[in-house]
Design a protein around this motif. Sequence first.
Motif, short mmCIF file in Angstrom:
data_model
loop_
_atom_site.label_atom_id
_atom_site.label_comp_id
_atom_site.label_asym_id
_atom_site.label_seq_id
_atom_site.Cartn_x
_atom_site.Cartn_y
_atom_site.Cartn_z
N HIS A 1 0.94 -1.14 0.03
CA HIS A 1 -0.01 0.03 -0.05
C HIS A 1 0.94 1.26 -0.14
CE1 HIS A 1 0.51 -1.03 4.43
NE2 HIS A 1 0.65 0.48 4.64
N HIS B 1 -5.75 -2.68 3.26
CA HIS B 1 -5.80 -1.60 2.69
C HIS B 1 -4.73 -1.61 1.91
CE1 HIS B 1 -3.47 -1.11 6.51
NE2 HIS B 1 -2.41 -0.60 5.91
N ASN C 1 -4.13 4.41 2.09
CA ASN C 1 -4.62 4.99 3.35
C ASN C 1 -4.21 6.33 3.39
OD1 ASN C 1 -2.18 3.54 3.58
ND2 ASN C 1 -2.50 3.15 5.70
N HIS D 1 4.00 6.85 3.63
CA HIS D 1 4.85 5.76 3.48
C HIS D 1 4.39 4.68 2.49
CE1 HIS D 1 1.97 4.37 6.43
NE2 HIS D 1 1.75 3.13 5.84
N ALA E 1 4.50 0.75 1.64
CA ALA E 1 4.56 -0.69 2.43
C ALA E 1 4.81 -1.74 1.50
CB ALA E 1 3.23 -0.76 3.16
N TYR F 1 8.83 0.32 10.71
CA TYR F 1 9.05 1.34 9.72
C TYR F 1 10.44 1.85 9.56
CZ TYR F 1 3.88 1.98 9.58
OH TYR F 1 2.57 1.72 9.45
N GLU G 1 7.51 1.05 5.04
CA GLU G 1 6.78 -0.06 5.88
C GLU G 1 7.12 -1.25 5.37
OE1 GLU G 1 2.62 0.17 6.43
OE2 GLU G 1 2.89 -1.28 8.06
FE LIG Z 1 1.02 1.39 6.40
#
Ligand SMILES: [Fe+2]
Length: 294
Positions: free
Chosen positions: A137, A178, A181, A192, A194, A233, A243
């Motif tokens: 994500h 997700h 976000n 960030h 991920a 992170y 992340e």
């Molecule tokens: Fe995240």
Amino acid sequence: MIRVRKIAHASYEMPDPEKQIEYYTEILGLSLVERNNDAAYLASTVDHHSVVLRRGSEARCTRVGFEIAEDDDLGAFEKQVQEQGIKTQRKNDPEPTIAEMVTFADPKGTTMEVFKRGAFSGQRFQNKGIVPHKLGHVAFHVTEVKKVTDFYCDVLGFRVSDWMADFFSFLRCGPDHHTINLMETGSNRHFHTAFELRDWGHLQTACDYLSLNGYKLLWGPGRHGIGHNLFAYHRSPNGLITELFAELDRMNEELGYFEPRPWHRDRPQRPKVWAKDPSASNLWGILPGEEMMK
Ligand SMILES: [Fe+2]
């Protein structure tokens, strides 16, 4: 409506793409699959590229690519976007392995790139570095979370998985809890990116590998409340936060709840509005420092 089904790639600009290519290949373990004067393409999975890097004055995420299904019609999708009063562009052969793409801007100015998957072009998982399963994500700081959330749902077909109070939305376009976000903080910028790892063991190996290579964690390891993913992170060379996560909740769309897990508090765990409570951020209790918000 035609919904996007999967995040395919994210594109970034930064002052020093060379350093970022080194980080992505040597540390994260993505393969550098293609390079031209304009961009570097890095792969981790069935996608020809998961990450695209370009030179720019500041580190930022400029575009996010999404796939529609094989039997969806790209022209019909474009029309559906235009019917929402959004200006689109059609591009032929815009990126390696992508024959046709519809692009348009989201309300915070990030370019959406929507297309159908091309043929698999033979890229392999690398055998050095962390080697994530996939791009999971991209999270953004936004000034108007409600407006941007509505855009992702109404124009791209995302569904809301959870809210933290009224300022942080978690949106899915497939089974993963997700894919995008959005956190309202007073600016529009990347928060960030991920990548999914196999499991807790892989996360431990990754944290040790990061440490051996001089990368300190910004936050974690921990387990988020919202999404229930294990997380850690760190900051990449151009300043963008990465992340690494595992065990993210997965939605059973037919039943309307997330696959049951022992660490859930709700049985079943359904999409909801979480209170702004520390356990929504980290069930294990340690909250992020200021460095996470820079
Ligand atoms: Fe995240």
